[in-house]
Write a protein that holds these residues in place. Structure first.
Motif, short mmCIF file in Angstrom:
data_model
loop_
_atom_site.label_atom_id
_atom_site.label_comp_id
_atom_site.label_asym_id
_atom_site.label_seq_id
_atom_site.Cartn_x
_atom_site.Cartn_y
_atom_site.Cartn_z
N ILE A 104 48.10 77.35 28.65
CA ILE A 104 47.25 77.93 29.68
C ILE A 104 45.79 77.74 29.31
CG2 ILE A 104 46.71 80.04 30.94
CD1 ILE A 104 49.55 81.00 29.93
N ALA A 105 45.04 77.17 30.21
CA ALA A 105 43.61 77.00 29.98
C ALA A 105 42.90 78.30 30.32
CB ALA A 105 43.09 75.87 30.86
N PHE A 106 41.86 78.65 29.54
CA PHE A 106 41.16 79.89 29.85
C PHE A 106 39.67 79.69 30.09
CE2 PHE A 106 41.82 79.59 25.27
CZ PHE A 106 40.53 79.60 24.79
N GLY A 107 39.22 78.44 30.17
CA GLY A 107 37.82 78.19 30.52
C GLY A 107 36.88 78.76 29.49
N ASN A 108 35.83 79.46 29.98
CA ASN A 108 34.83 79.97 29.04
C ASN A 108 35.01 81.46 28.76
OD1 ASN A 108 34.22 80.79 31.56
ND2 ASN A 108 32.04 80.25 31.48
N MET A 109 36.23 81.93 28.87
CA MET A 109 36.43 83.37 28.66
C MET A 109 36.82 83.67 27.23
SD MET A 109 38.39 84.22 32.10
CE MET A 109 37.88 83.44 33.61
N ALA A 110 36.79 84.95 26.94
CA ALA A 110 37.11 85.37 25.58
C ALA A 110 38.62 85.54 25.44
CB ALA A 110 36.42 86.69 25.28
#
Lengths: 350, 455
Positions: free
Chosen positions: B37-43
């Protein structure tokens, strides 16, 4: 069979590639979205124009004898030959298909007894000076067929004027069994009107029983071909309709004001090459405006100019000049329409 | 029949007799062994070795409101890899008793809401700001899923979702866009929706790209189409049918939506199905589950006109993967092919037999001809739904006249791809304009303020 060397050769490459893709088609596939493509390509597009003009060509042979075939052949040999030379000079992959339509339409607006060398001169002039010097397919300002025809009628007026003949006695095989119709020189209805004010029988003009250019005389076939192109969306319906509208409007007005000088409406509509030009020349997309309103303006302009030139100048056939003049105005019409359309947006920018 | 208002737009093109997944297709489930799962620029909130349950939050970006676009685990299992971009979760063979999973957290409903959007509003800060919710129940693409197929089994779920939306966003008005021919087949849905007085039905023309949200917005408001305007707007939300269904199901189960609904079409072997798979499923796993051999075939994700080709078989399905189309790559040359009658060939021109004979159209990736110069035929301008002149824009762009192109309103292009589709000269108009728009945004940004649009 065809080696890659032949395809890449600078001089014969365009010809080899053209023959290859003409007979065997293309196997190119899409590389980015959209991944599917409309099935029509320029080959089919241009082929449909030729197909629409074919009834007129057959009628021309029937009326004026098998020599018409020679006229068409000469037109093709010199027109496509010129195109091939330019394709080699420009290092194009292939000869572009537009030339095939140009040659066909050009042959159909030739007088039936025109010397064959005149045909060759005209098509070479049209292809070189109306099309290739501007950058070839899609870049030309003038309709090459019309420009070639205009050139020969201005350069060799005597030759053209002498070559009008009446059609063969149409019975049985008609022109399909004769090489050349007897040189019963007969003026075209437009010439007759200009000389003596005599109005030929409209029915004869409509059915083609008159002197005239090869493909221009049988009006039902022209209308049929034109409607076919409009139905299939190959030509834009606005241009021919606008041209006919412009002609009807101006001839009605002028005929009421100058009944002596200006012929009646139907005579203008069916006389000379107007219908052929309206359906096959005016609808040429390259030399006419891109905008919808521009198409209407351009079409109406051709119609009106035809009547004006026929009525008030010494030239008998106005439609050639009308088409070329409308071609000249095309970029200006587009420019004005587009800047009016985007005026509000530009005000915001500045 | 329920009351509706009719919307319209100029241009567009109707893809007739292409493929449509119609009838009662039930969803086929596929549970892969692992997801990524990609989470982009999140923590990231999980570490390697953690156990996660389907629906647990694994990443989020905190702002003043507490949460925004949370990322949820799409399957139960152990976290095996956490790197800069992705969290990989692998199914556990042994069972573990996990902590009781609280379903009564404060933000649960908002979480569900935010995560259900597919490219909808990017920053929702205030519930009261939303004034319009548009639900697109339109299918005009060449490969599409019929509305009654989506609603089969899901009518109640969708109605629930719409009711929830109208309760939650009290200032908003809900518009359901659909095609007229669908209205009779989905009478249950429309009659239930018409009970809600904040909800109205709008009939859009059956031409592509009616499902485009910029176009729908322009039809609803009567404003000129504008893609750039839509990017910044925060007062409206868009749902398509899969996201509405997923959203409704998530509400019913009180769990975040972690699956995607993926219509799959394959020409050979003939496969037409709708898959329900977890986010992050590897494409390779899905294809081997469906027994599709990809040798000599092209895999296109997200629509034939606007999607992307997938060359990497380890591609992970994301929320924005809306469909899969697998088309054979081989294109045969045929003798005198411009003379073919074309029973099964689609064209804007009516120059093929297919325009009079009702035969299903063939899907092929062939360009059907070779590249030529533009002949100003005007087909692209006739079909452009934004009312632009793509061939003139192309001319400007290829001559580096970006300001000219901006004057001709290149920024209003909505990337529908129709201009490239209809072009008989096979010019890559859509791709060129898409590239040009990017450079226009950066180089001509100073010119883009305070623009009025001509219609």
């Amino acid at each position: 069979m065809i080696s890659s060397e032949m395809k890449e050769n600078r001089y014969i490459g365009p010809i080899v590639n053209s023959l290859d893709s003409f007979f065997f088609g293309s196997d190119a596939s899409t590389s980015h979205a959209p991944f599917i493509h409309d099935a029509v390509d320029l080959k089919r597009y241009m082929f449909f124009v030729i197909m629409a003009a074919l009834p007129c060509a057959l009628a021309g042979i029937y009326l004026y004898g098998l020599r018409v075939v020679a006229v068409i052949a000469v037109s093709y040999i010199f027109g496509v030959g010129t195109e091939a030379i330019f394709a080699a000079v420009r290092r194009q992959d292939e000869i572009h298909e537009g030339a095939f339509v140009t040659c066909m339409l050009y042959a159909l607006i030739m007088p039936p007894h025109v010397p064959l060398w005149v045909v060759a001169v005209g098509i070479v002039f049209g292809t070189v000076f109306a099309k290739e010097v501007f950058g070839g397919t899609g870049k030309n300002i003038f309709n090459p067929a019309m420009a070639g025809r205009l050139f020969i009628s201005l350069a060799f007026p005597d030759l053209i004027a002498r070559t009008w003949v009446l059609p063969l006695d149409t019975a049985g095989m008609g022109g399909f069994s004769v090489w050349i119709s007897d040189a019963v020189t007969g003026a075209t209805p437009l010439t007759l009107f200009q000389r003596s004010g005599e109005i030929s029988n409209i029915a004869a003009i409509f059915w083609g029983n008159i002197g005239g250019c090869i493909g221009e005389t049988v009006k039902p076939f022209i209308v049929l071909g034109g409607l076919f192109l409009m139905y299939t969306r190959i030509s834009n319906w606005r241009l021919p309709i606008a041209a006919i509208f412009g002609l009807l409007l101006s001839s009605v007005v002028l005929h009421t004001i100058y009944p002596q000088q200006c012929a009646p409406v139907l005579f203008h509509l069916f006389g000379g090459g107007f219908l052929f030009a309206a359906f096959f020349m005016v609808s040429d997309p390259v030399t006419t405006p891109a905008t919808r309103i521009g198409k209407w303006i351009c079409g109406v302009m051709v119609g009106m100019l035809t009547v004006l030139i026929r009525t008030f100048t010494g030239y008998v056939e106005g439609v050639m000049f009308a088409v070329i003049i409308a071609n000249i105005f095309t970029p200006l019409i587009d420019y004005i329409i587009l800047s009016m359309r985007y005026r509000t947006a530009r005000r915001g920018v500045r | 029949m329920a009351k509706y208002k009719t919307l319209s737009f100029k241009g567009g093109y109707r893809f007739k007799r292409f493929l449509c997944l119609d009838g009662e297709i039930s969803l086929q489930r596929f549970e892969p062994k692992s997801v990524s799962i990609a989470f982009g620029n999140m923590a990231v909130q999980v570490r390697q070795g953690h156990f996660v349950r389907k629906g647990d939050r694994i990443a989020s970006k905190s702002n003043s409101d507490g949460n925004d676009f949370p990322v949820f685990a799409s399957m139960t299992g152990r976290v095996t890899v956490v790197n800069d971009e992705r969290v990989e979760i692998c199914k556990e063979i042994s069972t573990h008793i996990l902590d009781s999973y609280s379903t009564k957290t404060n933000h649960m409903r908002e979480n569900i809401l935010y995560s259900a959007f597919l490219g909808g509003v990017s920053q929702v800060t205030n519930v009261d700001e939303i004034s319009h919710i548009v639900i697109s129940a339109v299918h005009t693409q060449p490969v599409a899923v019929a509305l009654n197929t989506w609603l089969h089994d899901n009518t109640r779920v969708c109605v629930d979702a719409i009711t929830f939306l109208s309760d939650c966003y009290t200032n908003s008005h809900i518009t359901i866009c659909c095609l007229k021919r669908d209205l009779q087949r989905i009478e249950e849905f429309t009659s239930l929706c018409s009970l809600n007085d904040k909800c109205s039905i709008a009939v859009v023309p059956p031409k592509y790209p009616s499902e485009n949200r910029f176009l729908q917005w322009s039809m609803i408001t009567g404003q000129p189409v504008s893609a750039i305007d839509g990017m910044a707007a925060s007062e409206r939300m868009f749902f398509d049918m899969p996201s509405l269904i997923l959203f409704g199901r998530a509400l019913c189960q009180h769990q975040p939506p972690t699956d995607i609904l993926l219509p799959v079409y394959c020409a050979d072997p003939e496969i037409r199905t709708i898959m329900q798979v977890p986010v992050g499923t590897c494409l390779k796993d899905l294809l081997s589950f469906l027994q599709i051999d990809t040798q000599g075939k092209r895999i296109i994700a997200g629509g034939l006109l606007t999607g992307d080709e997938i060359t990497d078989s380890s591609y992970m399905l994301t929320r924005s993967t809306t469909s899969l189309t697998i088309v054979p790559e081989t294109i045969k040359r045929s003798f005198m092919w411009f003379l073919r009658p074309g029973r099964d060939l689609d064209s804007y021109t009516k120059s093929f037999a297919a325009s009079v004979i009702p035969v299903a159209k063939k899907l092929t990736t062939g360009t059907q001809g070779s590249l030529r110069a533009c002949i100003n035929c005007g087909y692209c301008a006739e079909v452009c739904p934004a009312g632009l002149y793509p061939h003139l824009l192309y001319n400007d762009v290829t001559h580096d006249l970006l300001e000219e192109a901006l004057e001709k309103q290149i920024d209003r292009c909505i990337d529908c791809g129709l201009c490239s589709y209809v072009c008989p000269s096979k010019i890559p108009l859509a791709t060129t304009l898409r590239e040009a728009k990017k450079s226009v945004y950066t180089e001509c940004a100073h010119l883009m303020h305070n623009r009025d649009y001509a219609i």
